[in-house]
Write an enzyme that holds these catalytic residues in place. Structure first.
Site, PDB file in Angstrom:
ATOM      1  N   ARG A   1      45.339  35.403 -28.913  1.00  0.00           N
ATOM      2  CA  ARG A   1      45.681  36.825 -28.874  1.00  0.00           C
ATOM      3  C   ARG A   1      46.965  36.978 -30.006  1.00  0.00           C
ATOM      4  O   ARG A   1      47.849  36.503 -29.739  1.00  0.00           O
ATOM      5  CB  ARG A   1      46.033  37.575 -27.676  1.00  0.00           C
ATOM      6  CG  ARG A   1      46.739  38.707 -27.741  1.00  0.00           C
ATOM      7  CD  ARG A   1      46.971  39.767 -26.676  1.00  0.00           C
ATOM      8  NE  ARG A   1      45.599  40.134 -25.923  1.00  0.00           N
ATOM      9  CZ  ARG A   1      45.616  41.449 -25.389  1.00  0.00           C
ATOM     10  NH1 ARG A   1      46.640  41.916 -25.077  1.00  0.00           N
ATOM     11  NH2 ARG A   1      44.502  41.712 -25.135  1.00  0.00           N
TER      12      ARG A   1
ATOM     13  N   HIS B   1      38.822  43.661 -31.198  1.00  0.00           N
ATOM     14  CA  HIS B   1      39.071  43.413 -29.724  1.00  0.00           C
ATOM     15  C   HIS B   1      37.748  42.984 -29.207  1.00  0.00           C
ATOM     16  O   HIS B   1      37.254  43.692 -28.424  1.00  0.00           O
ATOM     17  CB  HIS B   1      39.901  44.174 -29.050  1.00  0.00           C
ATOM     18  CG  HIS B   1      40.507  43.963 -27.763  1.00  0.00           C
ATOM     19  ND1 HIS B   1      40.375  42.547 -27.157  1.00  0.00           N
ATOM     20  CD2 HIS B   1      40.960  44.568 -26.878  1.00  0.00           C
ATOM     21  CE1 HIS B   1      41.080  42.586 -26.074  1.00  0.00           C
ATOM     22  NE2 HIS B   1      41.527  43.734 -25.751  1.00  0.00           N
TER      23      HIS B   1
ATOM     24  N   GLN C   1      36.830  42.839 -25.425  1.00  0.00           N
ATOM     25  CA  GLN C   1      36.880  44.183 -24.564  1.00  0.00           C
ATOM     26  C   GLN C   1      35.448  44.914 -24.523  1.00  0.00           C
ATOM     27  O   GLN C   1      35.217  45.430 -23.829  1.00  0.00           O
ATOM     28  CB  GLN C   1      38.031  44.675 -25.328  1.00  0.00           C
ATOM     29  CG  GLN C   1      38.093  46.511 -24.702  1.00  0.00           C
ATOM     30  CD  GLN C   1      38.583  46.379 -23.319  1.00  0.00           C
ATOM     31  OE1 GLN C   1      39.702  45.760 -23.078  1.00  0.00           O
ATOM     32  NE2 GLN C   1      37.971  47.136 -22.447  1.00  0.00           N
TER      33      GLN C   1
ATOM     34  N   ASP D   1      42.071  55.169 -26.286  1.00  0.00           N
ATOM     35  CA  ASP D   1      42.927  53.983 -26.503  1.00  0.00           C
ATOM     36  C   ASP D   1      44.319  54.396 -26.743  1.00  0.00           C
ATOM     37  O   ASP D   1      44.508  55.644 -27.186  1.00  0.00           O
ATOM     38  CB  ASP D   1      42.426  52.946 -27.401  1.00  0.00           C
ATOM     39  CG  ASP D   1      43.441  51.660 -27.604  1.00  0.00           C
ATOM     40  OD1 ASP D   1      44.005  51.333 -26.530  1.00  0.00           O
ATOM     41  OD2 ASP D   1      43.391  50.915 -28.651  1.00  0.00           O
TER      42      ASP D   1
ATOM     43  N   CYS E   1      40.161  51.005 -22.400  1.00  0.00           N
ATOM     44  CA  CYS E   1      40.726  49.515 -22.489  1.00  0.00           C
ATOM     45  C   CYS E   1      41.678  49.176 -21.552  1.00  0.00           C
ATOM     46  O   CYS E   1      41.757  48.149 -21.078  1.00  0.00           O
ATOM     47  CB  CYS E   1      40.614  48.974 -23.565  1.00  0.00           C
ATOM     48  SG  CYS E   1      41.851  49.949 -24.700  1.00  0.00           S
TER      49      CYS E   1
ATOM     50  N   ARG F   1      36.241  42.658 -17.590  1.00  0.00           N
ATOM     51  CA  ARG F   1      36.808  41.936 -18.831  1.00  0.00           C
ATOM     52  C   ARG F   1      36.824  40.424 -18.241  1.00  0.00           C
ATOM     53  O   ARG F   1      36.368  39.708 -18.701  1.00  0.00           O
ATOM     54  CB  ARG F   1      38.396  42.088 -18.739  1.00  0.00           C
ATOM     55  CG  ARG F   1      38.651  43.536 -19.271  1.00  0.00           C
ATOM     56  CD  ARG F   1      38.258  43.817 -20.901  1.00  0.00           C
ATOM     57  NE  ARG F   1      38.558  42.547 -21.528  1.00  0.00           N
ATOM     58  CZ  ARG F   1      39.728  42.096 -22.114  1.00  0.00           C
ATOM     59  NH1 ARG F   1      40.891  43.189 -21.837  1.00  0.00           N
ATOM     60  NH2 ARG F   1      39.859  41.304 -22.906  1.00  0.00           N
TER      61      ARG F   1
HETATM   62  N1  NVA Z   1      44.863  49.027 -29.255  1.00  0.00           N
HETATM   63  C1  NVA Z   1      45.637  48.335 -28.399  1.00  0.00           C
HETATM   64  C2  NVA Z   1      44.463  47.741 -27.398  1.00  0.00           C
HETATM   65  C3  NVA Z   1      45.306  47.023 -26.490  1.00  0.00           C
HETATM   66  C4  NVA Z   1      44.481  46.437 -25.408  1.00  0.00           C
HETATM   67  C5  NVA Z   1      46.580  47.463 -28.918  1.00  0.00           C
HETATM   68  O1  NVA Z   1      46.205  46.631 -29.871  1.00  0.00           O
HETATM   69  O2  NVA Z   1      47.795  47.531 -28.577  1.00  0.00           O
HETATM   70  N1   CP Z   2      42.461  45.767 -22.350  1.00  0.00           N
HETATM   71  C1   CP Z   2      43.174  44.708 -22.675  1.00  0.00           C
HETATM   72  O1   CP Z   2      43.248  43.828 -23.475  1.00  0.00           O
HETATM   73  O2   CP Z   2      44.355  44.380 -21.786  1.00  0.00           O
HETATM   74  P1   CP Z   2      45.473  43.474 -21.754  1.00  0.00           P
HETATM   75  O3   CP Z   2      46.339  43.744 -22.906  1.00  0.00           O
HETATM   76  O4   CP Z   2      46.206  43.833 -20.647  1.00  0.00           O
HETATM   77  O5   CP Z   2      45.188  42.027 -22.066  1.00  0.00           O
END
Ligand code: NVA
Ligand code: CP
Length: 312
Positions: A108, A135, A138, A229, A270, A298
């Site tokens: 990540r 992502h 997800q 989101d 999400c 998830r």
């Molecule tokens: N678009 C958000 C998704 C979080 C799961 C981010 O990248 O912070």
């Molecule tokens: N939805 C998601 O990816 O959550 P986290 O950022 O908590 O992993």
């Protein structure tokens, strides 16, 4: 043809066929039923899994950890200050080391290119747990949840509202295109996904399947799913004020839910959610069961990805 994903990385849904995504969703449903029945798996017995996190995470980190342990594997959390990745040591060298120790690597972080390099140089499956661009794990959970709610995916009217060009907008658009859902992205034009990705998705559409980009919030009409989101993704905090002002008209609220003309429309997110911004507390709480099913899924979907690509 039987699906075989052994050794394959999971970097973007663009790399997966409809049959492969379908297989992963069905495997996730299976693994969920097994966990509910208290059946312990052993497909990751003797396997070591690296979990690299440049950005914070609740669901993804816990899903990889629990999913790996449930199947007998060993997860190792590697936070951004724990390893040399991209600092004094190149991504290529880190990848070559981790590939000798681990049987799979979750990444990540910011750049999709880092995930791709890790996959190229480690020689083991690399799973994208979120980059600025995509992502994909997800989206597997989202599709699984929609299947649980409606019993099918093909022909579902899926509407995504908000920041259309972030990792979620991009990945949901791909997931819908691959799996036969109609997808409408409602966002200000400046936040539409890149034209080249839209064109790629349009080229994948089946007969009668639609992909619509619009600024008009009344396009939620007939939606089966309304999805949103956060307005400010991780790493974009400096743009917060401008983004909040730009996206105000795109908040998912009761008025928007009513505009679908359907009483059975579900709301999805999400998570994490900023209530009062992209969604009202009222809508969120009304649909909390589905949202937390989605969060639970998830774990089942991430487990399925590990089992399918790195399992025994
Ligand atoms: N678009 C958000 C998704 C979080 C799961 C981010 O990248 O912070
Ligand atoms: N939805 C998601 O990816 O959550 P986290 O950022 O908590 O992993």
């Amino acid at each position: 043809m039987a699906v075989n994903l052994k050794g394959k990385s999971f970097l973007t849904l663009l790399d997966f066929t409809t049959a492969e995504i379908d297989y992963l969703i069905n495997l996730s449903l299976d693994l969920k039923a097994k966990k509910r029945a208290g059946i312990i798996g052993d497909t990751l017995l003797g396997k070591n899994i690296a979990l690299i996190f440049e950005k914070p995470s609740t669901r993804t980190r816990c899903a990889f950890t629990v999913g790996c342990l449930d199947e007998g594997g060993h997860p190792e959390y590697l936070g951004k200050n724990d390893i040399h990745l991209g600092k004094i040591e190149s991504i290529e060298d880190t990848a070559r080391v981790l590939g000798r120790y681990f049987d799979g690597i979750q990444f990540r972080g910011f750049s999709q290119e880092t995930a791709e390099k890790l996959a190229k140089y480690s020689g083991v499956p690399v799973w994208n747990g979120l980059t600025d661009e995509y992502h994909p794990t997800q989206i597997l959970a989202d599709l699984m949840t929609i299947k649980e709610q409606f019993g099918y995916l093909k022909g579902i009217n899926f509407v995504y509202v908000g920041d259309g060009r972030n990792n979620m907008g991009n990945s949901l658009m791909i997931g819908c295109a691959k799996m036969g859902l109609n997808c409408t992205i409602i966002a200000p034009k400046s936040l539409w996904p890149e034209e080249s990705l839209v064109d790629t998705c349009i080229a994948m559409l089946g007969d009668d399947q639609e992909l619509i980009l619009t600024e008009d919030v009344t396009a939620v009409k007939d939606a089966d799913v309304i999805y949103t989101d956060v307005w400010v993704s991780m790493g974009e905090e400096d743009q917060a004020e401008a983004r909040m002002n730009l996206l105000k008209p795109y908040q998912v609220n009761e008025k928007m839910m009513t505009r679908t003309g359907k009483t059975e429309t579900i709301f999805m997110h999400c998570l994490p959610a900023v209530k009062g911004a992209e969604v009202t507390e009222e809508v969120f709480e009304k649909h909390a069961t589905v949202v937390f099913d989605e969060a639970e899924n998830r774990m089942h979907t991430i487990k399925a990805v590990m089992v399918a690509t790195a399992g025994r």
